[in-house]
Every structure is written in C-alpha cells, then in structure tokens.
Design a protein around this motif. Structure first.
Motif, PDB file in Angstrom:
ATOM      1  N   LEU A  13      12.736  -0.237 -23.553  1.00 42.94           N
ATOM      2  CA  LEU A  13      12.825  -1.244 -24.588  1.00 42.94           C
ATOM      3  C   LEU A  13      13.092  -2.667 -24.114  1.00 42.94           C
ATOM      4  N   TYR A  15      14.331  -6.353 -25.488  1.00 45.77           N
ATOM      5  CA  TYR A  15      14.669  -7.109 -26.669  1.00 45.77           C
ATOM      6  C   TYR A  15      14.894  -8.486 -26.425  1.00 45.77           C
ATOM      7  N   VAL A  17      16.574 -11.889 -27.320  1.00 46.73           N
ATOM      8  CA  VAL A  17      17.437 -12.773 -27.904  1.00 46.73           C
ATOM      9  C   VAL A  17      17.443 -14.195 -27.586  1.00 46.73           C
ATOM     10  N   LEU A  20      22.132 -14.467 -24.631  1.00 44.26           N
ATOM     11  CA  LEU A  20      23.011 -13.321 -24.686  1.00 44.26           C
ATOM     12  C   LEU A  20      24.391 -13.638 -24.221  1.00 44.26           C
ATOM     13  N   VAL A  21      25.340 -13.558 -25.236  1.00 47.26           N
ATOM     14  CA  VAL A  21      26.848 -14.101 -25.173  1.00 47.26           C
ATOM     15  C   VAL A  21      27.549 -12.983 -25.361  1.00 47.26           C
ATOM     16  N   ILE A  91      17.117  -0.409 -21.669  1.00 48.85           N
ATOM     17  CA  ILE A  91      16.999  -1.773 -22.538  1.00 48.85           C
ATOM     18  C   ILE A  91      17.042  -2.850 -21.622  1.00 48.85           C
ATOM     19  N   VAL A  93      17.478  -6.825 -21.913  1.00 51.00           N
ATOM     20  CA  VAL A  93      17.685  -8.052 -23.004  1.00 51.00           C
ATOM     21  C   VAL A  93      17.248  -9.242 -22.314  1.00 51.00           C
ATOM     22  N   ASP A  95      16.984 -13.187 -22.152  1.00 50.50           N
ATOM     23  CA  ASP A  95      17.740 -14.392 -22.760  1.00 50.50           C
ATOM     24  C   ASP A  95      16.666 -15.527 -22.963  1.00 50.50           C
ATOM     25  N   THR A  98      17.773 -18.795 -20.755  1.00 47.60           N
ATOM     26  CA  THR A  98      17.714 -18.826 -19.310  1.00 47.60           C
ATOM     27  C   THR A  98      16.081 -18.234 -18.459  1.00 47.60           C
ATOM     28  N   ASP A 100      16.396 -15.059 -18.169  1.00 43.15           N
ATOM     29  CA  ASP A 100      17.052 -14.074 -17.291  1.00 43.15           C
ATOM     30  C   ASP A 100      17.141 -12.784 -18.135  1.00 43.15           C
ATOM     31  N   THR A 101      17.042 -11.593 -17.372  1.00 43.42           N
ATOM     32  CA  THR A 101      17.127 -10.189 -18.119  1.00 43.42           C
ATOM     33  C   THR A 101      18.656  -9.395 -17.593  1.00 43.42           C
ATOM     34  N   THR A 102      19.255  -8.960 -18.653  1.00 46.47           N
ATOM     35  CA  THR A 102      20.438  -8.016 -18.465  1.00 46.47           C
ATOM     36  C   THR A 102      19.928  -6.457 -18.704  1.00 46.47           C
ATOM     37  N   GLN A 103      19.948  -5.727 -17.862  1.00 48.19           N
ATOM     38  CA  GLN A 103      19.576  -4.240 -18.193  1.00 48.19           C
ATOM     39  C   GLN A 103      20.702  -3.374 -18.497  1.00 48.19           C
ATOM     40  N   LEU A 104      20.286  -2.303 -19.361  1.00 51.99           N
ATOM     41  CA  LEU A 104      21.076  -1.313 -19.721  1.00 51.99           C
ATOM     42  C   LEU A 104      20.386  -0.009 -19.553  1.00 51.99           C
TER      43      LEU A 104
ATOM     44  N   THR B  24      22.637  -8.921 -14.932  1.00 55.76           N
ATOM     45  CA  THR B  24      22.618  -7.897 -14.017  1.00 55.76           C
ATOM     46  C   THR B  24      22.359  -6.513 -14.739  1.00 55.76           C
ATOM     47  N   HIS B  26      22.929  -2.658 -15.464  1.00 54.18           N
ATOM     48  CA  HIS B  26      24.112  -1.646 -15.958  1.00 54.18           C
ATOM     49  C   HIS B  26      23.690  -0.293 -16.055  1.00 54.18           C
TER      50      HIS B  26
END
Lengths: 308, 308
Positions: A13, A15, A17, A20-21, A91, A93, A95, A98, A100-104, B24, B26
């Motif tokens: 997925l 997402y 946004v 991301l905060v 997932i 995410v 942003d 920026t 940039d991507t945050t991965q879960l 990052t 996770h």
C-alpha cells in the motif's frame, strides 16, 4: 518460462500524506494497492520484456485474496500456494512536503511444515518447465533459515539456472548451496563478508560458493565477477528518483539476458539500464521504457583484470 | 434494541513499532485488526452493558469482507449495507518508546446515490424496532453534507430518540433538524459556535436546534444542558491512559440510560464512569469493567443554575 519465487509476498500500500508528523492524525489522500514482494516485481519487469513468467510463493487470508485478484489483471501467471495465515501488508507513507518515504512492514504469516511441503511440490513441478529461476526476498516466520539452500539444491538438481536475491543468514546459507548467481547490494555484501571493499567482498562471496556475483553499487552501477570474467557496468549519468524496485529490475535484466543467451556485457547493460530506468519512473517499481531504450546503448562496460 | 449508524465504517489496524522514525523502514511487531468507526464502538459497549444492538452503515470490498467476518464474532447484529467501494482502513502506529500514537486514516469509499437510497430503506426498516438510535462519525465521500439532518428527521418522524455524534458541517446541518441529543467535545463545540466557553457554547448549540447538549470536557467530565435541567458530572480522580474510544463509551452510557429511563444524573454518572474506564483499559476502545463499577457511585454530579 522464467519462474520467480517470493516466499514472503505482500500487499503493497502507498499512502500519500501532505506531511508525516509523528503523534498526530493524518488523512491519507492518495492510496495505491499493488502486489508486492521482490519476486513479483521481478516477474512484472520480465513480462514487460516479453518473457513468459510464473510467480510462486505463498498467499493467504483476506490480503492474499486481494493479491490473487490484483495478479489476475497482470501478465505473470499466478502459481502462489495457499497459506492459512494472512499475507502481510507493507505501507509506504509518502510525505508530499519532502518526497521522502516512511515504510511500515508487517511480518509475514506463519508457514507450517505442511504448507512448506506443499510449496516444495509445486516448486519442483514448475521447475520442469523453467529456463531460469529467481529466489527473492525475506523468509516469512516458520520457514527454516536454510530454506533457500534447499531451493537452490532442488533447482541445480533440475539443471535450472538459479539466481538468489536475499540477505542475512538465509543468503549466507543459500550461497553454500552454490547458486549460479547472487545479486547483493553493498550493505548485503558487507554483512555477508565483513568487507566494505566491493572487489574484496565480491571475491569473498564467490569463495563462499556463488558461481557469479553481481554486486549492485547503487548509482555507481554494478560489479560482476563470474567464471567467464569480471566487468564493471555504470550508467552514463547520475540520476535522481525513487530507487524502490531498482534491484528487482536489475534481477529481471540479468535473468532475461541469461535465458536469451546474451554475453555478460550485454546482460549487464540491460540490468543497469533497467535499474536506472526504474529510478527514473515516478511510480515505485515501474520502469520508464523510453528511458530504458535510450540508456541501453550508453551504459559503460569496463572489463576488470583477471586477478579480480 | 438500540441502533447505531456508522456511515464511514473502518477496519482499524494497530501496529506496534519500537520507535517511529520518519523516512526510515520499520518492522511492525504486534498487529491487531478490529471493526472500527464510532457507531461500531458504541454498539460494542452497549452490548457489554446487556443491550440488544444492531449496527448499520456501509461495508464493501475486501476490507468490508474482513469487517463482516470480525463482526460475526461479536454480539451486535450486523446490518451493514453493501457498497461497491472498499471500506477504509485506519492505522494506529503505536511507538513503544513513547507510548504515543500516529494515526493514518484512509478516506472512505465513494457512496453512490443508489447505495444511499438502499441504506435509507434499511435504516427506516430498522427504526421500526429501535428504542433509540445513535448517528456517529464522519461522512464518506459521495454522501451529501445534509445526510445527518435527513437521518435525524426520519428518526424523529418514527418517534425514535436520536443522538448525533459528528463534527463540522454535518453537525451544523444535523443540529438544525433538532436531534434529541448531541455529544460534542470542546473542539467540536468551539468549531460549531465559535466559543471556547463551554457554558456559552452549549447554550448556543441548544439555540441552534439540539434538545439536549452533552459537552464532553475530557478529563473534567461532562456538562449537560437539557430541557429537564443542567448538570456537571466529573470523575472522582484524574486518570491517565488511552483516550481512544472514551467518547464512544460516553455515547453508549447516555443512550443505554435513556432507553432504561434513568434520571439525567444517573445517565451522566454512567457516561462519565464508562468513559473514564475506557481511558483506563489498555486496549483502545475497550472499557475496564471493574474500574467502571468502582467509579460509578463516585462520579460527582452538580446541578447547574437554571439560567445556564
């Protein structure tokens, strides 16, 4: 046909946004859902190159059902084996402020001994028609750490060329079973060999059992050390973009070149051009075909001294 | 029975991570999946209080199928109406290093005019057997902003007491249709009336059409202004914990008290005790029954001057 194995498939997925905060609430704007896991990405690129491809591995639960549904609309043939647990979601995410991507990343489903046995039976049957096989990505819980070594041995017994693309202990064990090719990146090589020097680490990886080692050096291209010789391949220009999937595109380039009987320099040209064209494509894991065709003749190949 | 309406149901996922670090990758440790959306939470608490409850609203797609599956194991009766789109997911990322939560909420599925008409028909049928109805949460895309006003009017025509728990423009429009109760929090009241003074804002909300206004003041308890009088209700002690779902538990307390014919002070005692016991429960949206029973007789009630 070319077979790709993804033991830890995923529903990917993305997402979007605005920013991301942490510790606040976000309304997700854009959502995209796609079949994920390295072997599935490799298969998509192989299909785009005109190769008949089959994907196997595991899929289960509600997310597994979505995976089957999404695969039905894509060219690779779906030969994923059922598992009782739920296929994991990942997932990303993104942003918008920026880029940039945050991965879960969820953990995969627990695979039982019976499910592993059912997979092995399917794998052996599919190998009978395979011209090459790629073993890709992490192991879900429940699968023994020597699983890739086992799959490499089965492929070699069936005389099917096998490329292994994983990391950590599964890579270390898998190499000892003597795969035809491995494609580690600099971090994976360093983790395997303890050395950050690509030449030294690549030679060490060959001594551990891999017939050919194609080290991906990010924006610097690739270093290939094979029984037929050694080469460095580099993209003509440094490019900026989303590197997600660039390694999977490189695997598709190497494997398609092998099946087509291309020379090593031509295989490396294709792998580097595909991987660069993937960084350039706006969607993660897709490649920009026009960029690929433009880059292909411009990839620099430099033969390395035989002492390498 | 008590009916709860959740037009924008959700599959609520909770992801445990050691620490959330933007940009990052996770590995998610613990995952939990539960049926979500305010009306579903209210129904679960009503069931735990021994009330027969029915949930309606929309569910669709692969996530809607999971929602139906999870609801099958719970006491509230599932009367969700099909929608072609995918029921949204919400993801709560819980950071183990701080205990804080980062929330990612997908938008809901686009609801068509035909789907809305099918829902209205189901809603009218269910109202025939309902002793009270709660209209809860946000509107998914495609539903007109006056939807809650329409649902309030239908409930009043059917002589079923109706509680409206939403925010923004849907609340503003819904109030004008004269619901029996609204339960805004301080932010929702301020957004509606422009005033941060709870007494002034509550009076203003009544002038706009709500027969009774129960303002939730977080840890300070509740302020109720009704045709029968005005009260302040406060928990005996300040408590720390996870406030997710505390407002939904308060709605369940108010609605169950109404149906049981309790006095206003007793309804408020129940609402405050339930909501405090929800903050105290470790799992989001659950309430701690022992804490509830211990708190119930200790909730402080203070009658307010009739000028309120």
């Amino acid at each position: 046909m070319i077979l790709t194995v993804t033991l830890n498939t995923a529903l990917d997925l993305t997402y979007g946004v605005p920013a991301l905060v942490p510790h606040t609430s976000h309304r997700v704007g854009d959502i995209s859902e796609r079949p994920g896991g390295k072997g599935l990405n490799v298969a998509r690129v192989l299909s785009a190159l005109g190769h008949e491809t089959v994907v196997t591995g595991f899929a289960g639960g509600a997310t597994g059902a979505v995976l089957h549904e999404l695969l039905a609309d894509l060219p690779p043939r779906d030969a994923l084996v059922p598992v009782a647990g739920n296929t994991r979601r990942t997932i990303a995410v993104v942003d918008a402020s920026t880029g940039d991507t945050t991965q879960l990343n969820e953990p995969g489903p627990l695979v039982s001994a019976d499910e592993w046995a059912a997979f092995l039976a399917t794998y052996e049957k599919l190998l009978a028609d395979a011209d090459a096989v790629a073993l890709c990505g992490s192991l879900p819980p429940g699968i023994h750490v020597g699983a890739y070594a086992e799959l490499v041995r089965v492929a070699r017994a069936a005389e099917v060329p096998v490329l292994l693309d994983t990391s950590g202990e599964p890579l270390r064990r898998g190499i000892a079973a003597r795969p035809d090719l491995i494609k580690p990146n600099a971090d994976e090589l360093a983790q395997l060999t303890g050395s950050r020097d690509p030449l030294r680490a690549t030679r060490d990886a060959r001594r551990r059992g891999a017939h050919g080692v194609i080290a991906s050096l990010g924006a610097d291209g690739m270093l290939a050390v094979t029984p037929e010789g050694a080469w460095r391949a580099a993209p003509p220009d440094r490019v900026a973009g989303n590197p997600t999937g660039a390694g999977d595109s490189a695997v598709a380039g190497l494997l398609s070149g092998l099946v087509e009987g291309l020379s090593w320099p031509d295989r490396l040209r294709r792998a580097v051009a595909l991987s660069t064209a993937t960084v350039l494509a706006p969607a993660a894991g897709e490649f920009d075909r026009a960029a690929y065709e433009e880059l292909l003749p411009r990839v620099g190949i430099e033969e390395q001294a035989p002492t390498v």
